[in-house]
Design an enzyme around this catalytic site. Sequence first.
Site, PDB file in Angstrom:
ATOM      1  N   LYS A 199       4.836 -25.146  67.022  1.00 53.50           N
ATOM      2  CA  LYS A 199       5.414 -23.948  67.409  1.00 53.50           C
ATOM      3  C   LYS A 199       5.347 -23.246  69.184  1.00 53.50           C
ATOM      4  CE  LYS A 199       0.630 -22.112  67.131  1.00 53.50           C
ATOM      5  NZ  LYS A 199      -0.774 -21.954  65.602  1.00 53.50           N
ATOM      6  N   ARG A 202      -7.336 -12.517  60.482  1.00 55.19           N
ATOM      7  CA  ARG A 202      -5.078 -12.661  60.579  1.00 55.19           C
ATOM      8  C   ARG A 202      -4.198 -12.052  59.659  1.00 55.19           C
ATOM      9  NH1 ARG A 202      -4.090 -17.665  65.262  1.00 55.19           N
ATOM     10  NH2 ARG A 202      -3.219 -18.597  63.101  1.00 55.19           N
ATOM     11  N   TYR A 239      -3.872 -16.254 100.437  1.00 55.18           N
ATOM     12  CA  TYR A 239      -3.987 -14.130 100.452  1.00 55.18           C
ATOM     13  C   TYR A 239      -5.227 -13.912 100.390  1.00 55.18           C
ATOM     14  CZ  TYR A 239       0.790 -14.479 100.076  1.00 55.18           C
ATOM     15  OH  TYR A 239       1.921 -14.874  99.943  1.00 55.18           O
ATOM     16  N   MET A 284       1.723 -17.860  94.879  1.00 57.74           N
ATOM     17  CA  MET A 284       2.926 -17.985  93.490  1.00 57.74           C
ATOM     18  C   MET A 284       3.389 -19.837  93.439  1.00 57.74           C
ATOM     19  SD  MET A 284       6.337 -15.553  92.866  1.00 57.74           S
ATOM     20  CE  MET A 284       5.257 -14.032  92.968  1.00 57.74           C
TER      21      MET A 284
END
Length: 373
Positions: free
Chosen positions: A37, A135, A264, A312
Amino acid sequence: MITTMVDLAVDLAALEHNYHQLRRLCDPQVKMLAVVKADAYGHGLLPVARKLAAAGVDYFGVGSLEEGLMLRRAKISLPVLLLLGILPEEAEPAVASGLEVSLFRLDVAQALAAAAQNQGKKARVHLKVDTGMGRLGVLPQEVLPFLAALKKMRHLKVMGLISHLAVADQADKTYTYKQVQEFTSLLAAARAEGFKLPLSHISNSAALWELPEAHVGLVRPGLMLYGSAPSPDRPPPVELKPVMSLAARVLQVKRLPPGTSISYGCTYTTPDWCDLAVLPVGYCNGYSRLCSNRGEVLIHGRRAPIRGRVCMNLTMADVTGIPKVKAGDQAVFLGRDQGEVLRAEDLAGWAQTISYEIYCALGTANIKRYTGV
Ligand SMILES: *Cc1c(COP(=O)(O)O)cnc(C)c1O
């Protein structure tokens, strides 16, 4: 030396090695469903599935109908179980492609039965039971009535009961034993009522090596195939090889005087002269910003601490004292460099998460390069 600025490598030979190691932990008649998955935990659904199919795996477990259809389009004909089940409107394509369904809703059962009747087929289902995971799944007391309802739908073939363990990775197995006992007694009760249930299963990676009595007929490992132990403090009795690695080329190296702020927010200021390497990996590459001022990378086989905030697509590492670091050198974010290694568990520790999330994040955010195909 890697040839791109950022390189996420997936070692399919290591995957195959791990598969054979896990086989050694199971009796020969126990079947193995490889959980692929979430794009094979970020490693890439099709390359991983092809490798495991060639190695002899029995079953695949995927998250979505779309993932199941991708396996079929790739001509993988092994049984595939849709672990999250389906929506009623997905019944027709699921049956048409012979995908098996984890079942916990009667409306879905009816949709599957209707689709199977339309197509002149039998739809294979696994009844999902919630034995304590809290679940997906029907509650234990609903199992026999649900099976009785399914029995009336002649176009369904109920393969077995399926359940999931909540804390199988913990050292204390009390809760896990309770879940397994609930599961096996439900199986026995169903069989006493005449339900055949040829293929039931409850074992994830942790139970695969710590709880052989829970193997039943099939085991469902995910994480261990990708080379990590579910509980890093208790290494499994077989050698697992990490499959994923992440490296990058140093973009710039410079010597900074004491009192220089980095990145930053100016959250790090050099206390002394500092050799700083700028690296082209950041949170857009799935590298967590929580590694700011906390994580490490490997350069020339040595650990270099991350300074300042992860950006980023850039991260800065302190290479003071590591000889001869220059632009173009290789920095390892995940994996081995000479004698040193950074594992997903190390990254998970810095990022306050688990190795599963590290693999998903890095694997889905970067272009993958396959080795050992
Ligand atoms: C993800 C998953 C697994 C695999 O768990 P691991 O801890 O990665 O071995 C097994 N069964 C189900 C139902 C799952 O969702």
